[in-house]
Design a protein around this motif. Structure first.
Motif, PDB file in Angstrom:
ATOM      1  N   LYS A   1       0.987  -1.174   0.014  1.00 25.54           N
ATOM      2  CA  LYS A   1      -0.091  -0.067  -0.095  1.00 25.54           C
ATOM      3  C   LYS A   1       0.771   1.311   0.212  1.00 25.54           C
ATOM      4  O   LYS A   1       0.912   2.109  -0.810  1.00 25.54           O
ATOM      5  CB  LYS A   1      -0.905  -0.052   1.159  1.00 25.54           C
ATOM      6  N   LEU A   2       1.795   1.457   0.951  1.00 27.95           N
ATOM      7  CA  LEU A   2       2.781   2.210   0.733  1.00 27.95           C
ATOM      8  C   LEU A   2       3.595   2.906  -0.556  1.00 27.95           C
ATOM      9  O   LEU A   2       3.857   3.641  -0.903  1.00 27.95           O
ATOM     10  CB  LEU A   2       3.908   2.080   2.013  1.00 27.95           C
ATOM     11  N   SER A   3       3.933   1.799  -1.136  1.00 27.33           N
ATOM     12  CA  SER A   3       4.654   1.698  -2.351  1.00 27.33           C
ATOM     13  C   SER A   3       3.965   2.107  -3.555  1.00 27.33           C
ATOM     14  O   SER A   3       4.088   2.970  -4.434  1.00 27.33           O
ATOM     15  CB  SER A   3       5.255   0.408  -2.732  1.00 27.33           C
TER      16      SER A   3
ATOM     17  N   LEU B   1      -0.381   9.164   1.543  1.00 31.93           N
ATOM     18  CA  LEU B   1       0.650   9.398   2.438  1.00 31.93           C
ATOM     19  C   LEU B   1       0.330  10.123   3.640  1.00 31.93           C
ATOM     20  O   LEU B   1       0.749  10.155   4.702  1.00 31.93           O
ATOM     21  CB  LEU B   1       2.046   9.626   1.863  1.00 31.93           C
ATOM     22  N   GLU B   2       0.036  11.514   3.024  1.00 32.28           N
ATOM     23  CA  GLU B   2      -0.312  12.638   4.316  1.00 32.28           C
ATOM     24  C   GLU B   2      -1.268  12.154   5.031  1.00 32.28           C
ATOM     25  O   GLU B   2      -1.384  12.062   6.295  1.00 32.28           O
ATOM     26  CB  GLU B   2      -0.718  13.839   3.427  1.00 32.28           C
ATOM     27  N   ALA B   3      -2.360  11.387   4.751  1.00 34.68           N
ATOM     28  CA  ALA B   3      -3.619  11.032   5.703  1.00 34.68           C
ATOM     29  C   ALA B   3      -2.920   9.948   6.529  1.00 34.68           C
ATOM     30  O   ALA B   3      -3.422   9.825   7.864  1.00 34.68           O
ATOM     31  CB  ALA B   3      -4.755  10.488   4.688  1.00 34.68           C
ATOM     32  N   TRP B   4      -2.357   9.017   6.027  1.00 32.22           N
ATOM     33  CA  TRP B   4      -1.656   7.900   6.620  1.00 32.22           C
ATOM     34  C   TRP B   4      -0.726   8.458   7.748  1.00 32.22           C
ATOM     35  O   TRP B   4      -0.665   8.090   8.969  1.00 32.22           O
ATOM     36  CB  TRP B   4      -1.083   6.805   5.950  1.00 32.22           C
ATOM     37  N   ALA B   5       0.055   9.338   7.367  1.00 32.16           N
ATOM     38  CA  ALA B   5       1.073  10.089   8.248  1.00 32.16           C
ATOM     39  C   ALA B   5       0.280  10.550   9.583  1.00 32.16           C
ATOM     40  O   ALA B   5       0.728  10.504  10.916  1.00 32.16           O
ATOM     41  CB  ALA B   5       2.015  11.065   7.611  1.00 32.16           C
ATOM     42  N   GLU B   6      -0.844  11.314   9.090  1.00 31.33           N
ATOM     43  CA  GLU B   6      -1.595  11.584  10.482  1.00 31.33           C
ATOM     44  C   GLU B   6      -2.396  10.514  11.200  1.00 31.33           C
ATOM     45  O   GLU B   6      -2.330  10.698  12.462  1.00 31.33           O
ATOM     46  CB  GLU B   6      -2.766  12.602   9.970  1.00 31.33           C
ATOM     47  N   ALA B   7      -2.701   9.630  10.602  1.00 27.32           N
ATOM     48  CA  ALA B   7      -3.397   8.514  11.198  1.00 27.32           C
ATOM     49  C   ALA B   7      -2.577   7.787  12.176  1.00 27.32           C
ATOM     50  O   ALA B   7      -3.175   7.198  13.117  1.00 27.32           O
ATOM     51  CB  ALA B   7      -3.996   7.640  10.337  1.00 27.32           C
ATOM     52  N   ILE B   8      -1.457   7.685  11.864  1.00 29.51           N
ATOM     53  CA  ILE B   8      -0.585   6.956  12.693  1.00 29.51           C
ATOM     54  C   ILE B   8      -0.268   7.224  14.124  1.00 29.51           C
ATOM     55  O   ILE B   8       0.115   6.366  14.749  1.00 29.51           O
ATOM     56  CB  ILE B   8       0.991   6.445  11.895  1.00 29.51           C
ATOM     57  N   LEU B   9      -0.668   8.776  14.228  1.00 30.71           N
ATOM     58  CA  LEU B   9      -0.393   9.214  15.530  1.00 30.71           C
ATOM     59  C   LEU B   9      -1.419   8.565  16.599  1.00 30.71           C
ATOM     60  O   LEU B   9      -1.194   8.666  17.698  1.00 30.71           O
ATOM     61  CB  LEU B   9      -0.531  10.708  15.458  1.00 30.71           C
ATOM     62  N   THR B  10      -2.705   8.350  16.205  1.00 31.71           N
ATOM     63  CA  THR B  10      -3.711   7.864  17.009  1.00 31.71           C
ATOM     64  C   THR B  10      -4.078   6.556  16.733  1.00 31.71           C
ATOM     65  O   THR B  10      -4.931   6.074  17.646  1.00 31.71           O
ATOM     66  CB  THR B  10      -5.002   8.934  16.702  1.00 31.71           C
ATOM     67  N   ALA B  11      -3.843   5.946  15.456  1.00 32.26           N
ATOM     68  CA  ALA B  11      -4.301   4.439  15.259  1.00 32.26           C
ATOM     69  C   ALA B  11      -3.955   3.397  16.325  1.00 32.26           C
ATOM     70  O   ALA B  11      -2.589   3.525  16.983  1.00 32.26           O
ATOM     71  CB  ALA B  11      -3.817   4.079  13.708  1.00 32.26           C
TER      72      ALA B  11
ATOM     73  N   GLU C   1      -3.835  -2.116  10.865  1.00 31.61           N
ATOM     74  CA  GLU C   1      -4.967  -1.894   9.855  1.00 31.61           C
ATOM     75  C   GLU C   1      -5.788  -0.646  10.033  1.00 31.61           C
ATOM     76  O   GLU C   1      -6.245  -0.159   9.075  1.00 31.61           O
ATOM     77  CB  GLU C   1      -5.880  -3.165  10.302  1.00 31.61           C
ATOM     78  N   ALA C   2      -5.854   0.003  11.130  1.00 36.68           N
ATOM     79  CA  ALA C   2      -6.499   1.296  11.464  1.00 36.68           C
ATOM     80  C   ALA C   2      -5.890   2.457  10.734  1.00 36.68           C
ATOM     81  O   ALA C   2      -6.479   3.500  10.184  1.00 36.68           O
ATOM     82  CB  ALA C   2      -6.712   1.593  12.950  1.00 36.68           C
ATOM     83  N   VAL C   3      -4.671   2.376  10.640  1.00 35.44           N
ATOM     84  CA  VAL C   3      -3.803   3.530   9.732  1.00 35.44           C
ATOM     85  C   VAL C   3      -4.288   3.688   8.588  1.00 35.44           C
ATOM     86  O   VAL C   3      -4.491   4.572   8.049  1.00 35.44           O
ATOM     87  CB  VAL C   3      -2.368   3.236   9.890  1.00 35.44           C
ATOM     88  N   PHE C   4      -4.476   2.382   7.875  1.00 38.93           N
ATOM     89  CA  PHE C   4      -4.872   2.637   6.404  1.00 38.93           C
ATOM     90  C   PHE C   4      -6.353   2.533   6.153  1.00 38.93           C
ATOM     91  O   PHE C   4      -6.819   2.539   4.943  1.00 38.93           O
ATOM     92  CB  PHE C   4      -4.243   1.103   5.794  1.00 38.93           C
ATOM     93  N   LYS C   5      -7.117   2.756   7.007  1.00 35.59           N
ATOM     94  CA  LYS C   5      -8.764   2.999   6.660  1.00 35.59           C
ATOM     95  C   LYS C   5      -9.076   4.343   6.420  1.00 35.59           C
ATOM     96  O   LYS C   5      -8.446   5.253   6.460  1.00 35.59           O
ATOM     97  CB  LYS C   5      -9.480   2.323   8.010  1.00 35.59           C
TER      98      LYS C   5
END
Length: 50
Positions: free
Chosen positions: A23-25, A32-42, A46-50
């Motif tokens: 998914k990252l590649s 990428l920007e959305a996931w970078a934010e999501a990783i802080l609270t996920a 799996e929750a990072v990539f929703k």
């Protein structure tokens, strides 16, 4: 975020599920920007990539 961010993300996920590195590649800059934010609270990877 540049594609360099993707390289960093793949490096961080080294040894993690292949679906996540795939998914990252293939990600767009917006994803990428959305996931970078999501990783802080996920709570899970799996929750990072929703």
């Amino acid at each position: 975020m540049s594609r360099g961010g993707c390289v960093l993300g793949v490096t961080v996920l080294k040894g993690k599920p292949e679906w996540a590195t795939g998914k990252l590649s293939r990600a767009t800059e917006q994803e990428l920007e959305a996931w970078a934010e999501a990783i802080l609270t996920a709570q899970t990877l799996e929750a990072v990539f929703k």
